[in-house]
Design a protein around this motif. Structure first.
Motif, PDB file in Angstrom:
ATOM      1  N   HIS A   1       1.097  -1.485   0.195  1.00  0.00           N
ATOM      2  CA  HIS A   1       0.150   0.236   0.005  1.00  0.00           C
ATOM      3  C   HIS A   1       1.619   1.304   0.074  1.00  0.00           C
ATOM      4  O   HIS A   1       1.052   1.968  -0.745  1.00  0.00           O
ATOM      5  CB  HIS A   1      -0.619   0.231   1.309  1.00  0.00           C
ATOM      6  CG  HIS A   1      -1.871  -1.162   1.154  1.00  0.00           C
ATOM      7  ND1 HIS A   1      -3.005  -1.455   2.473  1.00  0.00           N
ATOM      8  CD2 HIS A   1      -1.744  -1.240   0.464  1.00  0.00           C
ATOM      9  CE1 HIS A   1      -3.647  -2.560   1.955  1.00  0.00           C
ATOM     10  NE2 HIS A   1      -3.095  -2.590   0.793  1.00  0.00           N
ATOM     11  N   LYS A   2       1.552   0.887   0.704  1.00  0.00           N
ATOM     12  CA  LYS A   2       2.978   2.341   0.734  1.00  0.00           C
ATOM     13  C   LYS A   2       3.358   2.954  -0.428  1.00  0.00           C
ATOM     14  O   LYS A   2       3.614   3.719  -0.776  1.00  0.00           O
ATOM     15  CB  LYS A   2       3.996   2.668   2.013  1.00  0.00           C
ATOM     16  CG  LYS A   2       3.004   2.743   3.737  1.00  0.00           C
ATOM     17  CD  LYS A   2       3.738   2.497   4.364  1.00  0.00           C
ATOM     18  CE  LYS A   2       3.678   2.331   5.922  1.00  0.00           C
ATOM     19  NZ  LYS A   2       4.197   2.777   7.066  1.00  0.00           N
TER      20      LYS A   2
ATOM     21  N   GLN B   1       0.644   3.885  -3.280  1.00  0.00           N
ATOM     22  CA  GLN B   1       0.714   5.413  -2.316  1.00  0.00           C
ATOM     23  C   GLN B   1       1.964   6.709  -2.849  1.00  0.00           C
ATOM     24  O   GLN B   1       1.364   7.663  -3.654  1.00  0.00           O
ATOM     25  CB  GLN B   1      -0.324   5.775  -1.034  1.00  0.00           C
ATOM     26  CG  GLN B   1      -1.279   7.369  -1.195  1.00  0.00           C
ATOM     27  CD  GLN B   1      -2.115   6.684  -2.334  1.00  0.00           C
ATOM     28  OE1 GLN B   1      -3.020   5.751  -2.212  1.00  0.00           O
ATOM     29  NE2 GLN B   1      -2.545   8.002  -2.818  1.00  0.00           N
ATOM     30  N   SER B   2       3.128   6.292  -2.534  1.00  0.00           N
ATOM     31  CA  SER B   2       4.194   7.108  -2.821  1.00  0.00           C
ATOM     32  C   SER B   2       4.076   6.790  -4.255  1.00  0.00           C
ATOM     33  O   SER B   2       4.266   8.128  -4.571  1.00  0.00           O
ATOM     34  CB  SER B   2       5.136   6.368  -1.536  1.00  0.00           C
ATOM     35  OG  SER B   2       5.429   5.425  -2.202  1.00  0.00           O
TER      36      SER B   2
ATOM     37  N   ILE C   1       1.672   7.404  -6.469  1.00  0.00           N
ATOM     38  CA  ILE C   1       0.821   7.543  -7.518  1.00  0.00           C
ATOM     39  C   ILE C   1       0.946   9.157  -7.087  1.00  0.00           C
ATOM     40  O   ILE C   1       0.545   9.696  -8.073  1.00  0.00           O
ATOM     41  CB  ILE C   1      -0.329   7.170  -7.089  1.00  0.00           C
ATOM     42  CG1 ILE C   1      -0.511   6.027  -7.343  1.00  0.00           C
ATOM     43  CG2 ILE C   1      -1.654   8.489  -7.141  1.00  0.00           C
ATOM     44  CD1 ILE C   1      -1.834   5.206  -6.894  1.00  0.00           C
ATOM     45  N   CYS C   2       1.384   8.986  -5.766  1.00  0.00           N
ATOM     46  CA  CYS C   2       1.789  10.547  -5.211  1.00  0.00           C
ATOM     47  C   CYS C   2       3.327  11.026  -6.296  1.00  0.00           C
ATOM     48  O   CYS C   2       3.306  12.890  -6.607  1.00  0.00           O
ATOM     49  CB  CYS C   2       2.379  10.572  -4.558  1.00  0.00           C
ATOM     50  SG  CYS C   2       0.353  10.774  -2.712  1.00  0.00           S
TER      51      CYS C   2
ATOM     52  N   MET D   1      -1.821  13.020   0.488  1.00  0.00           N
ATOM     53  CA  MET D   1      -2.599  11.720  -0.009  1.00  0.00           C
ATOM     54  C   MET D   1      -1.649  10.965   0.012  1.00  0.00           C
ATOM     55  O   MET D   1      -2.314   9.460  -0.132  1.00  0.00           O
ATOM     56  CB  MET D   1      -3.248  12.044  -2.047  1.00  0.00           C
ATOM     57  CG  MET D   1      -4.340  12.445  -1.803  1.00  0.00           C
ATOM     58  SD  MET D   1      -5.244  12.006  -3.755  1.00  0.00           S
ATOM     59  CE  MET D   1      -3.077  12.134  -5.127  1.00  0.00           C
ATOM     60  N   GLN D   2      -0.960  10.483   1.271  1.00  0.00           N
ATOM     61  CA  GLN D   2       0.373   9.959   1.642  1.00  0.00           C
ATOM     62  C   GLN D   2      -1.050   9.440   3.311  1.00  0.00           C
ATOM     63  O   GLN D   2       0.040   7.919   2.940  1.00  0.00           O
ATOM     64  CB  GLN D   2       1.986  10.147   2.196  1.00  0.00           C
ATOM     65  CG  GLN D   2       2.583  10.875   0.556  1.00  0.00           C
ATOM     66  CD  GLN D   2       3.309   9.819  -0.030  1.00  0.00           C
ATOM     67  OE1 GLN D   2       2.657   8.822   0.369  1.00  0.00           O
ATOM     68  NE2 GLN D   2       4.078   9.712  -0.568  1.00  0.00           N
TER      69      GLN D   2
ATOM     70  N   THR E   1      -5.174   8.117   1.337  1.00  0.00           N
ATOM     71  CA  THR E   1      -4.868   7.408   0.777  1.00  0.00           C
ATOM     72  C   THR E   1      -6.247   6.288  -0.150  1.00  0.00           C
ATOM     73  O   THR E   1      -7.355   6.515   0.657  1.00  0.00           O
ATOM     74  CB  THR E   1      -4.076   5.853   0.806  1.00  0.00           C
ATOM     75  OG1 THR E   1      -5.115   5.027   1.768  1.00  0.00           O
ATOM     76  CG2 THR E   1      -3.126   6.769   1.726  1.00  0.00           C
ATOM     77  N   PHE E   2      -5.862   6.456  -1.614  1.00  0.00           N
ATOM     78  CA  PHE E   2      -6.828   5.845  -2.763  1.00  0.00           C
ATOM     79  C   PHE E   2      -7.208   4.160  -1.733  1.00  0.00           C
ATOM     80  O   PHE E   2      -8.306   3.840  -2.087  1.00  0.00           O
ATOM     81  CB  PHE E   2      -6.109   5.043  -3.954  1.00  0.00           C
ATOM     82  CG  PHE E   2      -6.119   6.836  -4.568  1.00  0.00           C
ATOM     83  CD1 PHE E   2      -7.063   6.646  -5.367  1.00  0.00           C
ATOM     84  CD2 PHE E   2      -4.836   7.103  -4.837  1.00  0.00           C
ATOM     85  CE1 PHE E   2      -7.505   7.535  -6.484  1.00  0.00           C
ATOM     86  CE2 PHE E   2      -5.258   8.612  -5.478  1.00  0.00           C
ATOM     87  CZ  PHE E   2      -5.907   8.889  -6.670  1.00  0.00           C
TER      88      PHE E   2
ATOM     89  N   HIS F   1      -9.652   5.257   0.595  1.00  0.00           N
ATOM     90  CA  HIS F   1     -11.089   5.967  -0.077  1.00  0.00           C
ATOM     91  C   HIS F   1     -11.686   4.573  -0.549  1.00  0.00           C
ATOM     92  O   HIS F   1     -12.909   5.198   0.275  1.00  0.00           O
ATOM     93  CB  HIS F   1     -10.405   6.153  -1.671  1.00  0.00           C
ATOM     94  CG  HIS F   1     -11.045   6.834  -2.201  1.00  0.00           C
ATOM     95  ND1 HIS F   1     -11.802   8.039  -2.020  1.00  0.00           N
ATOM     96  CD2 HIS F   1     -11.741   6.602  -3.401  1.00  0.00           C
ATOM     97  CE1 HIS F   1     -12.730   8.401  -2.723  1.00  0.00           C
ATOM     98  NE2 HIS F   1     -13.201   6.915  -3.414  1.00  0.00           N
TER      99      HIS F   1
END
Length: 279
Positions: free
Chosen positions: A69-70, A73-74, A76-77, A127-128, A131-132, A135
């Motif tokens: 997950h981390k 998201q990192s 994507i950001c 968003m870090q 996160t999606f 969401h």
């Protein structure tokens, strides 16, 4: 970018038949003006759609499951911060807020007193944490914890956890490298999601769109507008689907939350005044 818009796109600027905020329309039309959307996006979607189905197939095999997950998201950001256009990033941030508002509105007006959704990122860095993955999981949590729907119209609407959305509140810094449109960015992200989530997490995420119809039915009951269900493109949550047509389903999910947010904001403004206590 300096070419005049087509007659159809000019008409869209003035079509308010569906409830959608002018600020969201301006962002979308500017995203449509992006030349990459008409040249690069079709190639990206074709290539990554094939890759997505290959990853989906491998994930369905009886192999050990993993998630990151981390890392997801990192990545994507980082990509949003450096390559995705400011308009597309604003649309992404708006989506977090619109869906959070819809879920909080349901929670407030069902008087279930469960923990409200607090996913309202103002910047890409936010968003870090918001996160999606969160969401998606917050959507499922709210539906589970609210319990069975009673289908009653609210006597007086409760806006306790509602937040008005203003584009100027988002903290975005433009870079010269940021030129990718919204749909092209999603074409890149969808394979990453499939790879870095477990097969159950990803299956749930892409089927969560189908709860749009359930959200519309419930909100329609509360405000006495059953026709809201027609705004849901993604429907029938009991029928699980795969990644086919995912780009369009994702995009229509974004439009759906914008439509319902705008309709509820119209009602809130009419009954409570223009300022929201949590805007």
């Amino acid at each position: 970018m300096n070419r005049p818009r087509s007659a159809y796109l000019q008409a869209l600027e003035f079509d308010n038949s569906l409830p959608i905020e002018p600020a969201a329309v301006r962002l979308w039309l500017k995203d449509l003006d992006n030349p990459l959307r008409w040249s690069v996006r079709p190639l990206l979607q074709f290539f990554f759609a094939i890759l997505l189905h290959l990853i989906w197939f491998l994930k369905r095999l009886p192999l050990p499951q993993f998630s990151a997950h981390k890392t997801l998201q990192s990545t994507i950001c980082w990509f949003c911060r450096n390559f995705v256009s400011v308009e597309a990033n604003q649309l992404i941030l708006r989506h977090f807020a619109t869906e959070s508002n819809l879920l909080n509105f349901l929670n407030d007006n069902m008087n279930t007193k469960i923990e409200p959704v607090d996913l309202y990122p103002k910047s890409i860095d936010d968003m870090q944490q918001a996160t999606f993955v969160d969401h998606d999981q917050e959507l499922f949590r709210v539906f589970r914890d609210m319990g069975l729907w009673q289908g009653e119209q609210a006597k007086q609407l409760d806006w306790t956890h509602w937040r008005s959305i203003r584009n100027e509140d988002f903290e975005l810094t433009a870079k010269r490298t940021q030129g990718m449109d919204f749909e092209s960015a999603h074409a890149l992200f969808m394979c990453l999601f499939c790879l870095l989530l477990t097969r159950e997490e990803y299956r749930d995420a892409i089927n969560g769109f189908n709860l749009d119809q359930s959200i519309a039915l419930r909100i329609g009951d509360l405000i006495g507008e059953p026709g809201l269900a027609e705004m849901a493109y993604n429907k029938y949550p009991h029928y699980l689907v795969g990644p086919w047509n995912l780009s369009q389903r994702f995009l229509m999910h974004g439009f759906f939350t914008e439509y319902l947010y705008a309709r509820l904001e119209q009602i809130r403004t009419r009954t409570c005044g223009p300022e929201s206590p949590r805007s």
